[in-house]
Scaffold this motif. Structure first.
Motif, short mmCIF file in Angstrom:
data_model
loop_
_atom_site.label_atom_id
_atom_site.label_comp_id
_atom_site.label_asym_id
_atom_site.label_seq_id
_atom_site.Cartn_x
_atom_site.Cartn_y
_atom_site.Cartn_z
N VAL A 82 0.85 -1.20 0.00
CA VAL A 82 0.00 0.00 0.00
C VAL A 82 0.88 1.24 0.00
O VAL A 82 2.01 1.23 0.51
CB VAL A 82 -0.98 0.01 1.20
N ILE A 83 0.35 2.32 -0.56
CA ILE A 83 1.16 3.50 -0.83
C ILE A 83 0.42 4.78 -0.43
O ILE A 83 -0.78 4.92 -0.68
CB ILE A 83 1.51 3.57 -2.33
N SER A 84 1.16 5.71 0.18
CA SER A 84 0.67 7.07 0.39
C SER A 84 1.56 8.00 -0.41
O SER A 84 2.78 8.02 -0.23
CB SER A 84 0.71 7.45 1.88
N SER A 85 0.96 8.77 -1.31
CA SER A 85 1.71 9.61 -2.24
C SER A 85 1.76 11.06 -1.76
O SER A 85 0.75 11.62 -1.34
CB SER A 85 1.06 9.57 -3.63
N TRP A 86 2.95 11.67 -1.89
CA TRP A 86 3.18 13.06 -1.52
C TRP A 86 3.91 13.75 -2.66
O TRP A 86 4.64 13.11 -3.42
CB TRP A 86 3.99 13.15 -0.22
N HIS A 87 3.72 15.05 -2.78
CA HIS A 87 4.29 15.84 -3.88
C HIS A 87 5.48 16.65 -3.37
O HIS A 87 5.36 17.41 -2.41
CB HIS A 87 3.21 16.76 -4.45
N LEU A 88 6.61 16.47 -4.04
CA LEU A 88 7.85 17.15 -3.64
C LEU A 88 7.91 18.52 -4.32
O LEU A 88 8.02 18.60 -5.53
CB LEU A 88 9.05 16.29 -4.06
N ASN A 89 7.84 19.58 -3.51
CA ASN A 89 7.87 20.92 -4.09
C ASN A 89 8.05 21.94 -2.97
O ASN A 89 7.40 21.85 -1.93
CB ASN A 89 6.55 21.22 -4.82
N GLU A 90 8.92 22.91 -3.17
CA GLU A 90 9.10 23.96 -2.17
C GLU A 90 7.85 24.83 -2.05
O GLU A 90 7.53 25.37 -1.00
CB GLU A 90 10.30 24.83 -2.54
N TYR A 91 7.11 24.93 -3.17
CA TYR A 91 5.94 25.81 -3.21
C TYR A 91 4.69 25.01 -3.56
O TYR A 91 4.76 23.86 -3.99
CB TYR A 91 6.14 26.91 -4.26
N GLU A 92 3.53 25.65 -3.39
CA GLU A 92 2.29 25.04 -3.85
C GLU A 92 2.35 24.81 -5.36
O GLU A 92 3.04 25.52 -6.08
CB GLU A 92 1.12 25.99 -3.60
N SER A 93 1.58 23.85 -5.81
CA SER A 93 1.52 23.55 -7.24
C SER A 93 0.10 23.80 -7.75
O SER A 93 -0.86 23.17 -7.30
CB SER A 93 1.90 22.10 -7.50
N PHE A 94 -0.02 24.72 -8.70
CA PHE A 94 -1.33 24.98 -9.31
C PHE A 94 -1.86 23.71 -9.97
O PHE A 94 -3.05 23.40 -9.88
CB PHE A 94 -1.21 26.11 -10.34
N ALA A 95 -0.98 22.96 -10.63
CA ALA A 95 -1.39 21.73 -11.31
C ALA A 95 -1.95 20.71 -10.32
O ALA A 95 -2.95 20.04 -10.59
CB ALA A 95 -0.21 21.14 -12.08
N GLU A 193 2.40 19.96 9.22
CA GLU A 193 2.99 21.22 9.65
C GLU A 193 1.99 22.36 9.48
O GLU A 193 1.76 23.14 10.39
CB GLU A 193 4.26 21.52 8.83
N ARG A 194 1.38 22.45 8.30
CA ARG A 194 0.35 23.44 8.03
C ARG A 194 -0.70 22.85 7.11
O ARG A 194 -0.45 21.87 6.41
CB ARG A 194 0.94 24.69 7.35
N ILE A 195 -1.86 23.49 7.09
CA ILE A 195 -2.92 23.13 6.14
C ILE A 195 -3.23 24.36 5.31
O ILE A 195 -3.47 25.45 5.86
CB ILE A 195 -4.18 22.64 6.88
N TYR A 196 -3.20 24.19 4.00
CA TYR A 196 -3.54 25.29 3.08
C TYR A 196 -4.91 25.04 2.47
O TYR A 196 -5.27 23.89 2.16
CB TYR A 196 -2.49 25.39 1.97
N ILE A 197 -5.66 26.11 2.28
CA ILE A 197 -7.03 26.01 1.77
C ILE A 197 -7.06 26.42 0.30
O ILE A 197 -6.37 27.35 -0.12
CB ILE A 197 -7.98 26.88 2.61
N LYS A 224 -4.41 30.52 3.99
CA LYS A 224 -5.03 30.60 2.68
C LYS A 224 -3.94 30.35 1.65
O LYS A 224 -2.75 30.60 1.89
CB LYS A 224 -5.68 31.96 2.45
N SER A 225 -4.31 29.83 0.51
CA SER A 225 -3.34 29.50 -0.52
C SER A 225 -2.55 30.74 -0.95
O SER A 225 -3.09 31.84 -1.08
CB SER A 225 -4.06 28.92 -1.74
N ASP A 226 -1.25 30.54 -1.17
CA ASP A 226 -0.42 31.64 -1.67
C ASP A 226 -0.85 32.06 -3.07
O ASP A 226 -0.56 33.18 -3.51
CB ASP A 226 1.06 31.21 -1.71
N LEU A 227 -1.56 31.18 -3.78
CA LEU A 227 -2.03 31.52 -5.12
C LEU A 227 -3.20 32.49 -5.08
O LEU A 227 -3.63 32.99 -6.11
CB LEU A 227 -2.46 30.23 -5.85
N GLU A 228 -3.71 32.77 -3.87
CA GLU A 228 -4.87 33.65 -3.71
C GLU A 228 -4.44 35.10 -3.46
O GLU A 228 -5.28 35.97 -3.29
CB GLU A 228 -5.72 33.15 -2.53
N SER A 229 -3.16 35.37 -3.43
CA SER A 229 -2.68 36.71 -3.06
C SER A 229 -3.20 37.78 -4.03
O SER A 229 -3.47 37.53 -5.20
CB SER A 229 -1.14 36.74 -3.05
#
Length: 233
Positions: A82-95, A193-197, A224-229
């Motif tokens: 079984v697998i839990s997948s996580w995304h490697l990225n310093e920043y949020e990803s729009f995709a 660590e944090r939850i982004y909306i 709130k998402s950094d993409l919402e700035s």
């Protein structure tokens, strides 16, 4: 128990940021049960999960010519991983927001490699790895099979955008039948660590998430998402 293998890639810096994009119901399930859901490897949309590239398959086929159970083992083994997948990225990803959340609602858990490692309970009886996925050409490149975890750390190059870090759990030594997945105990205060909306969510949804997390007894930072700035002109 969490196991590290020198042949498995993983960023050396424990503060390397990783993300998990999910909907509210999955977050509630995680917080209520304090357990991380992990999907059975052969239930992923990509049917190549846990399989071998052509060069490796041809080699295994030769090795199993006199021992057909050798090849059958690898096919059945996918049902026990079984697998839990996580995304490697310093920043949020729009995709990633687009792919894994819907209807302008959704959340992203921000964590780190170190936090993932610390969140796994050592007393669990099955074997666990954390590793970075390698993206290869399945027609040309070789996947090692001297470790039964290796097939689950390779994917086709067309999935490179995922930049995936995986927690992989093998329960083949346990008398466990897995349907769609398995929940494993985790330390949520380490894991999250944090939850982004979601960047396009409405205020009522943001307030709901904040109130829900609070009522469940957690004090994670909720952003709130950094993409919402706001646009600056």
């Amino acid at each position: 128990m969490y196991i590290h293998d020198e042949h498995i890639k993983l960023p050396e810096d424990p503060d390397t940021v990783v993300w998990k994009y999910l909907d509210l119901s999955k977050l509630v399930d995680l917080l209520l049960n304090k357990q991380l859901f992990m999907s059975r490897s052969d239930k992923f949309e990509d049917q190549h999960e846990g399989t071998f590239s052509e060069p490796t398959y041809n080699e295994i086929k030769k090795l199993s010519a006199d021992n057909p159970d050798f090849l059958k083992y690898y096919k059945k083994h996918r049902e026990k991983v079984v697998i839990s997948s996580w995304h490697l990225n310093e920043y949020e990803s729009f995709a990633m927001w687009q792919i894994f959340t819907q209807k302008q609602e959704g959340l992203a858990i921000q964590s780190t490699i170190g936090r993932l490692q610390q969140s796994l309970h050592p007393e669990q009886s099955f074997r666990q790895y954390i590793g970075e996925v390698n993206y290869i050409d399945y027609k040309k490149e070789y996947i090692p099979f001297d470790n039964t975890f290796f097939p689950f750390l390779f994917k086709r190059k067309s999935f490179q955008y995922e930049r995936e870090i995986r927690i992989i759990t093998d329960v083949s030594g346990q008398a466990i039948t897995i349907d769609n997945g398995l929940k494993i105990d985790v330390d949520l205060c380490q894991l999250i660590e944090r939850i982004y909306i979601h960047p396009k969510s409405e205020n009522w949804y943001k307030n709901l998430v904040i109130e829900l997390v609070k009522r469940l007894g957690f004090d994670f930072g909720i952003e709130k998402s950094d993409l919402e700035s706001e646009i600056l002109i």
